[in-house]
Design an enzyme around this catalytic site. Structure first.
Site, PDB file in Angstrom:
ATOM      1  N   ALA A 241       0.821  -1.211   0.000  1.00  0.00           N
ATOM      2  CA  ALA A 241       0.000   0.000   0.000  1.00  0.00           C
ATOM      3  C   ALA A 241       0.860   1.267   0.000  1.00  0.00           C
ATOM      4  CB  ALA A 241      -0.936  -0.015   1.203  1.00  0.00           C
ATOM      5  N   HIS A 242       0.171   2.413  -0.020  1.00  0.00           N
ATOM      6  CA  HIS A 242       0.870   3.689  -0.161  1.00  0.00           C
ATOM      7  C   HIS A 242       1.747   3.999   1.049  1.00  0.00           C
ATOM      8  CE1 HIS A 242      -3.073   5.759   1.452  1.00  0.00           C
ATOM      9  NE2 HIS A 242      -2.573   4.875   2.293  1.00  0.00           N
ATOM     10  N   ASN A 243       2.878   4.644   0.757  1.00  0.00           N
ATOM     11  CA  ASN A 243       3.833   5.130   1.763  1.00  0.00           C
ATOM     12  C   ASN A 243       4.591   4.023   2.488  1.00  0.00           C
ATOM     13  OD1 ASN A 243       1.168   7.098   2.063  1.00  0.00           O
ATOM     14  ND2 ASN A 243       3.085   8.201   1.776  1.00  0.00           N
TER      15      ASN A 243
END
EC number: 2.3.1.191
Length: 356
Positions: A241-243
């Protein structure tokens, strides 16, 4: 088509091994102990494979000096300290490589894109504005590079891959079919019973020597970038997922899911179907066994597990019933029972002088 063959002494030189036997023997491929023929080279990775090696038809064997002593009936060897590593090196010798360069006529390349003359761009590839593709990189058919994507040298991008969000790939990166790099992260703000989409403004940065399998999704960051450091290897069907930030040389097996803004250290191993909750930190040199669920930070190196191993079905049903019954018993009551049992044991030990 003539099959390329290699001399045994040439192969020994490539792995810095000691040749024993006839160096002029020609080999057309590597093979398993079970299926090797006289024109195949094989390897023995430990004593447990010696019985197979003794009856194998292979023309030569990659072994340690100690293992060779158990194979007096064989004549041709490459002696190394690590047969499995030598095997890994030689797979690249026998691997069928794409030697084409240039851009296929059906590819669509934006005029501002910079494509190396030694790169290969396959049929129906789409490359957007301000993209960069480095030397000796191969991009297979139907792959799409959106605007501002950069791909380094000696990379291999398989067919039907999408790279978007201004993602940056360094050198020797391998990405397999139907993977999406830099897709929109799963970011929404709840308000008055509705989900309000958050535009994902970050990107994905992928280091050198990273390998990503088929059907993976690596989302770009909401603000900060999603980062995969050098040497990360990822199996098929993995969601990042993001980050998320993954440290160098970490290995992630199939069906793992890593939620947003989690940081995983260096040299970690995530076995199949692990789940990692968001906004967590995992230390370097951590191993998660299969189907582990991480819900809190891991601050020390080591091996961690969760979940329940396989039972025979009726045994599993009984175990679940007992767990539910246990959950209905107050913890203080369990503690009192354990204290009572401990007191009885100590009394018996004292009575019969059993204490050591």
């Amino acid at each position: 088509m003539k099959v390329q063959q290699y001399r045994l002494d040439e192969l020994a030189h490539l792995v810095k091994g000691e040749l024993i036997g006839e160096g002029s023997l020609q080999f057309s491929n590597l093979a398993s102990l079970e299926n090797a023929e006289v024109n195949h080279l094989t390897f023995v990775n430990g004593e447990k494979h010696l019985d197979q090696a003794k009856v194998s038809r292979a023309g030569a064997y990659i072994v340690t000096a100690a293992l060779k002593e158990h194979l007096p009936e064989k004549d041709n060897f490459i002696i190394v300290d690590n047969p499995y590593l030598a095997f890994a090196i030689l797979t690249h010798v026998f691997d069928k490589k794409i030697s084409s360069t240039g851009i296929e006529s059906t590819a669509q390349i934006h005029p501002s894109a910079v494509i190396s003359e030694t790169a290969y761009i396959g049929h129906y590839v789409v490359i957007g504005e301000n993209c960069v593709v480095g030397d000796n990189t191969v991009i297979q058919s139907h792959t799409k590079l959106d605007d501002n994507v950069e791909v380094g040298k000696d990379c291999f991008i398989d067919s039907h891959v999408t790279i978007t969000g201004g993602s940056k790939l360094r050198d020797r990166v391998r990405i397999h079919s139907s993977t999406v790099i830099g897709g929109e992260g799963f970011g929404f703000a709840p308000y008055q019973g509705k989900w309000h989409r958050i535009a994902q403004l970050g990107s994905v940065l992928i280091g050198n020597d990273v390998r990503i399998g088929s059907n993976c999704s690596i989302d770009r960051g909401a603000l900060d970038n999603t980062i995969l450091e050098d040497g990360v290897i990822i199996d098929n069907l993995v969601q990042i997922a993001h980050n998320v930030h993954i440290g160098s040389n970490t290995a992630i097996a199939a069906k793992c899911g890593i939620a947003g803004s989690t940081k995983i250290g260096k040299n970690c191993i995530l076995a199949g179907a692990c789940g990692v909750a968001g906004h967590l930190s995992i230390a370097d040199n951590v191993t998660l066994t299969g189907m582990s669920m991480v819900t809190k930070n891991i601050s020390e190196a080591g091996t961690y597990s969760s979940g329940t191993g396989l039972f025979e079905n009726n045994h599993w049903k009984k175990t679940i019933v007992r767990l539910r019954q246990l959950a209905d018993v107050p913890l203080t009551q369990i503690t009192k029972r354990l204290d009572h049992i401990q007191a009885q044991i100590e009394s018996l030990e004292s009575t019969f002088n059993l204490r050591k």
